[in-house]
Scaffold this active site. Structure first.
Site, PDB file in Angstrom:
ATOM      1  N   SER A  14      -2.849 -70.111 137.347  1.00 27.10           N
ATOM      2  CA  SER A  14      -3.957 -70.967 137.787  1.00 27.10           C
ATOM      3  C   SER A  14      -3.955 -71.151 139.303  1.00 27.10           C
ATOM      4  CB  SER A  14      -3.850 -72.336 137.125  1.00 27.10           C
ATOM      5  OG  SER A  14      -4.820 -73.194 137.691  1.00 27.10           O
ATOM      6  N   SER A  16      -5.834 -73.559 140.589  1.00 26.60           N
ATOM      7  CA  SER A  16      -6.310 -74.931 140.818  1.00 26.60           C
ATOM      8  C   SER A  16      -5.434 -75.719 141.799  1.00 26.60           C
ATOM      9  CB  SER A  16      -6.436 -75.682 139.493  1.00 26.60           C
ATOM     10  OG  SER A  16      -7.511 -75.166 138.763  1.00 26.60           O
ATOM     11  N   LYS A  65     -10.121 -77.703 125.961  1.00 23.22           N
ATOM     12  CA  LYS A  65     -11.284 -78.505 126.381  1.00 23.22           C
ATOM     13  C   LYS A  65     -11.890 -79.327 125.239  1.00 23.22           C
ATOM     14  CE  LYS A  65     -12.216 -75.562 130.267  1.00 23.22           C
ATOM     15  NZ  LYS A  65     -13.075 -74.611 130.964  1.00 23.22           N
ATOM     16  N   GLY A 234     -15.239 -65.341 137.891  1.00 23.99           N
ATOM     17  CA  GLY A 234     -15.551 -66.761 137.951  1.00 23.99           C
ATOM     18  C   GLY A 234     -14.772 -67.561 138.979  1.00 23.99           C
TER      19      GLY A 234
HETATM   20  P1  ATR Z   1     -12.038 -71.852 125.891  1.00 26.63           P
HETATM   21  O1  ATR Z   1     -11.735 -73.292 126.147  1.00 26.63           O
HETATM   22  O2  ATR Z   1     -11.680 -70.959 127.034  1.00 26.63           O
HETATM   23  O3  ATR Z   1     -13.441 -71.573 125.470  1.00 26.63           O
HETATM   24  P2  ATR Z   1     -11.298 -71.420 123.170  1.00 26.63           P
HETATM   25  O4  ATR Z   1     -12.005 -72.659 122.769  1.00 26.63           O
HETATM   26  O5  ATR Z   1      -9.959 -71.094 122.580  1.00 26.63           O
HETATM   27  O6  ATR Z   1     -11.038 -71.408 124.724  1.00 26.63           O
HETATM   28  O7  ATR Z   1     -12.322 -70.183 122.936  1.00 26.63           O
HETATM   29  C1  ATR Z   1     -11.952 -68.849 123.139  1.00 26.63           C
HETATM   30  C2  ATR Z   1     -13.156 -67.942 122.901  1.00 26.63           C
HETATM   31  O8  ATR Z   1     -12.750 -66.578 123.118  1.00 26.63           O
HETATM   32  C3  ATR Z   1     -13.692 -67.989 121.487  1.00 26.63           C
HETATM   33  O9  ATR Z   1     -15.084 -67.717 121.528  1.00 26.63           O
HETATM   34  C4  ATR Z   1     -12.925 -66.829 120.795  1.00 26.63           C
HETATM   35  O10 ATR Z   1     -13.574 -66.284 119.660  1.00 26.63           O
HETATM   36  P3  ATR Z   1     -13.398 -67.027 118.224  1.00 26.63           P
HETATM   37  O11 ATR Z   1     -14.280 -68.232 118.255  1.00 26.63           O
HETATM   38  O12 ATR Z   1     -13.826 -66.019 117.225  1.00 26.63           O
HETATM   39  O13 ATR Z   1     -11.926 -67.385 118.120  1.00 26.63           O
HETATM   40  C5  ATR Z   1     -12.944 -65.814 121.921  1.00 26.63           C
HETATM   41  N1  ATR Z   1     -11.846 -64.842 121.800  1.00 26.63           N
HETATM   42  C6  ATR Z   1     -10.558 -65.014 122.161  1.00 26.63           C
HETATM   43  N2  ATR Z   1      -9.836 -63.896 121.944  1.00 26.63           N
HETATM   44  C7  ATR Z   1     -10.704 -62.969 121.416  1.00 26.63           C
HETATM   45  C8  ATR Z   1     -10.591 -61.606 121.009  1.00 26.63           C
HETATM   46  N3  ATR Z   1      -9.427 -60.971 121.074  1.00 26.63           N
HETATM   47  N4  ATR Z   1     -11.702 -60.982 120.550  1.00 26.63           N
HETATM   48  C9  ATR Z   1     -12.896 -61.634 120.495  1.00 26.63           C
HETATM   49  N5  ATR Z   1     -13.067 -62.928 120.881  1.00 26.63           N
HETATM   50  C10 ATR Z   1     -11.992 -63.585 121.349  1.00 26.63           C
END
Ligand code: ATR
Length: 269
Positions: A14, A16, A65, A234
């Protein structure tokens, strides 16, 4: 000294702390800002320990979050509507949640001169990061937003909150074409780039909510290869959401673009 921190998992990369130290130097505020690694099921314990030890504010990053929204005593309207919190402050000793992600993203897109008004957007992912940006993108005039997610039901649940202008599907069922593709999935942390068909990025502006020091996240590399017209990671959003958090905590608005230029001298805006 007044203490702040960012909590997440993973957290070691991070930026931050560096950003908030730069804001403190700019504004003459005296504070300390650390990184906190919490176990995936340990957000509440980490946040409680931090505030009971006298901490004044937390930034919250993935995957906490939504948990942070459930944990705070109160939330502002942006955080309440999206169900995700990326900034926690104290009001008379009670924890208050805010979400500055949407504002941070829109400010970065404006600074980079990417127009959202009237554009068709594809947003990939449906976690806390995506929940936090939808209201701001709609308020900035997006014509439509399609959310695509590995777990389609999570995308649909987000779309229902924004009836009419937001649609949802699985990653494989995205129809049509888009002007802007925003990646909000955390798969980049496992080295995965695009999760949708490359044709969706061709000719589009592609923006990754994730960042890396050199700006070359897996999603950004994938978008370039797919023939995107414009690509950004980002980092600018990170700095802008941090500036909004700093203003909430300290009542001083730092110069986000100056800090971004120091972090990445070759970025245009
Ligand atoms: P954040 O706070 O960053 O949004 P999160 O709530 O854990 O973290 O969400 C992660 C996102 O990345 C979700 O949309 C997740 O898909 P799922 O809802 O199906 O879990 C997506 N994601 C993470 N790893 C993934 C992967 N290997 N392939 C596809 N989607 C992935």
């Amino acid at each position: 000294m007044d203490r702040y921190a960012v909590v997440g998992n993973p957290i070691q990369h991070s930026l931050s702390p560096e950003i908030h130290r730069a804001f403190a130097a700019q504004t003459g505020e005296r504070l300390r800002y650390d990184k906190l690694l919490a176990p995936k099921d340990g957000f509440a314990a980490a946040a409680e320990e931090f505030f009971s030890a006298g901490g004044l504010g937390l930034n919250v990053t993935l995957p906490f979050k939504a948990q942070a929204h459930r944990w705070v005593s109160a939330a502002d309207s942006a955080a309440e509507h999206c169900g995700a919190v990326n900034t926690i402050g104290l009001d008379n000793g009670a924890t208050v949640g805010f979400n500055t992600d949407g504002l941070g993203l829109v400010r970065d897109l404006q600074a980079q001169r990417l127009e959202v008004a009237g554009r068709r957007l594809l947003v990939v992912g449906a976690g806390g990061a995506v929940a936090g940006i939808l209201d701001a993108l709609l308020a900035a005039g997006a014509e439509s937003i399609h959310i695509a997610n590995r777990t389609a039901s999570k995308a649909k649940a987000l779309a229902v909150r924004h009836q009419g202008r937001v649609e949802a599907s699985s990653l494989k069922d995205v129809k049509g074409s888009f002007d802007i593709v925003i990646n909000g999935a955390s798969a980049g942390l496992q080295g995965k780039g695009g999760l949708v068909e490359p044709r969706l990025a061709r000719g589009a502006a592609c923006y990754d909510l994730l960042y890396s020091e050199d700006g070359q996240t897996p999603f950004c590399r994938w978008a370039q290869q797919a023939g995107a017209a414009w690509v950004s990671d980002g980092l600018g959003m990170l700095v802008e959401q941090a500036a909004a958090a700093f203003a909430i905590w300290r009542g001083r608005q730092p110069d986000a673009r100056a800090v971004l230029r120091a972090l990445r001298p070759n970025q245009a805006a």
